[in-house]
Design a protein around this motif. Structure first.
Motif, PDB file in Angstrom:
ATOM      1  N   ILE A  46      15.333  -5.055  -4.754  1.00 26.46           N
ATOM      2  CA  ILE A  46      14.093  -4.272  -4.621  1.00 26.46           C
ATOM      3  C   ILE A  46      13.065  -4.728  -5.657  1.00 26.46           C
ATOM      4  CG2 ILE A  46      13.098  -1.969  -4.930  1.00 26.46           C
ATOM      5  CD1 ILE A  46      15.776  -0.937  -3.624  1.00 26.46           C
ATOM      6  N   VAL A  47      13.507  -4.924  -6.892  1.00 23.20           N
ATOM      7  CA  VAL A  47      12.600  -5.390  -7.946  1.00 23.20           C
ATOM      8  C   VAL A  47      12.037  -6.764  -7.586  1.00 23.20           C
ATOM      9  CG1 VAL A  47      12.473  -6.117 -10.368  1.00 23.20           C
ATOM     10  CG2 VAL A  47      13.660  -3.994  -9.749  1.00 23.20           C
ATOM     11  N   GLU A  50       9.487  -6.383  -4.718  1.00 24.48           N
ATOM     12  CA  GLU A  50       8.229  -5.814  -5.230  1.00 24.48           C
ATOM     13  C   GLU A  50       7.417  -6.869  -5.977  1.00 24.48           C
ATOM     14  OE1 GLU A  50       9.220  -1.094  -5.936  1.00 24.48           O
ATOM     15  OE2 GLU A  50       9.762  -2.497  -7.534  1.00 24.48           O
ATOM     16  N   LYS A  51       8.094  -7.639  -6.803  1.00 22.60           N
ATOM     17  CA  LYS A  51       7.413  -8.680  -7.585  1.00 22.60           C
ATOM     18  C   LYS A  51       6.846  -9.774  -6.683  1.00 22.60           C
ATOM     19  CE  LYS A  51       8.174 -11.688 -11.537  1.00 22.60           C
ATOM     20  NZ  LYS A  51       9.132 -12.194 -12.517  1.00 22.60           N
ATOM     21  N   ILE A  55       3.869  -5.444  -4.773  1.00 16.43           N
ATOM     22  CA  ILE A  55       3.811  -4.072  -4.272  1.00 16.43           C
ATOM     23  C   ILE A  55       4.815  -3.204  -5.036  1.00 16.43           C
ATOM     24  CG2 ILE A  55       3.032  -4.703  -1.954  1.00 16.43           C
ATOM     25  CD1 ILE A  55       5.951  -4.503  -1.033  1.00 16.43           C
ATOM     26  N   ARG A  56       4.773  -1.894  -4.788  1.00 17.46           N
ATOM     27  CA  ARG A  56       5.744  -0.959  -5.357  1.00 17.46           C
ATOM     28  C   ARG A  56       6.221  -0.024  -4.250  1.00 17.46           C
ATOM     29  NH1 ARG A  56       7.606  -1.496 -10.570  1.00 17.46           N
ATOM     30  NH2 ARG A  56       8.148   0.673 -10.313  1.00 17.46           N
ATOM     31  N   PHE A  57       7.522   0.259  -4.247  1.00 18.79           N
ATOM     32  CA  PHE A  57       8.099   1.200  -3.288  1.00 18.79           C
ATOM     33  C   PHE A  57       8.364   2.528  -3.992  1.00 18.79           C
ATOM     34  CE2 PHE A  57       9.904  -2.935  -1.741  1.00 18.79           C
ATOM     35  CZ  PHE A  57       9.173  -3.002  -0.569  1.00 18.79           C
ATOM     36  N   SER A  74       8.070  -1.518   5.526  1.00 14.14           N
ATOM     37  CA  SER A  74       7.469  -0.956   4.304  1.00 14.14           C
ATOM     38  C   SER A  74       6.629  -1.991   3.591  1.00 14.14           C
ATOM     39  CB  SER A  74       8.553  -0.430   3.362  1.00 14.14           C
ATOM     40  OG  SER A  74       9.133   0.756   3.832  1.00 14.14           O
ATOM     41  N   VAL A  75       7.132  -3.231   3.522  1.00 15.56           N
ATOM     42  CA  VAL A  75       6.364  -4.310   2.907  1.00 15.56           C
ATOM     43  C   VAL A  75       5.051  -4.496   3.670  1.00 15.56           C
ATOM     44  CG1 VAL A  75       6.275  -6.804   2.461  1.00 15.56           C
ATOM     45  CG2 VAL A  75       8.371  -5.514   1.960  1.00 15.56           C
ATOM     46  N   LYS A  78       2.205  -2.149   3.072  1.00 17.80           N
ATOM     47  CA  LYS A  78       1.571  -2.211   1.754  1.00 17.80           C
ATOM     48  C   LYS A  78       0.735  -3.466   1.546  1.00 17.80           C
ATOM     49  CE  LYS A  78       5.098   0.642  -0.374  1.00 17.80           C
ATOM     50  NZ  LYS A  78       4.247   1.729  -0.863  1.00 17.80           N
TER      51      LYS A  78
END
Length: 79
Positions: A46-47, A50-51, A55-57, A74-75, A78
């Motif tokens: 997940i990290v 996001e990187k 983005i951030r979940f 979800s990606v 965003k």
């Protein structure tokens, strides 16, 4: 970026983070389908996602995913 492009990028991230070049993700892939994907590596993945996408979940988003396709959705939402 369309869903196929996101899945391709997610596959690259999973291969790198899980150190397994054989991983090819589909929308239906779950943690049960990938031997190296456990609860600890889930957080690392997940990290890394996001990187990579900038983005951030939310924790509720993460908990709602049943497969990689839902993560990709979800990606996409965003970007």
């Amino acid at each position: 970026m369309n869903k196929n492009e996101i899945l391709t990028k997610l596959s690259e991230i999973f291969r790198e983070e899980l150190d397994n070049e054989e991983i090819t993700l589909t929308a239906e892939t779950t943690a049960n389908d990938v031997e190296e994907w456990d609860s600890l590596s889930h957080i690392q993945l997940i990290v890394a996602v996001e990187k990579a996408f900038g983005i951030r979940f939310t924790s509720s988003e993460i908990q709602s995913w049943n497969n990689v396709g839902e993560m990709a959705d979800s990606v996409a939402s965003k970007l």
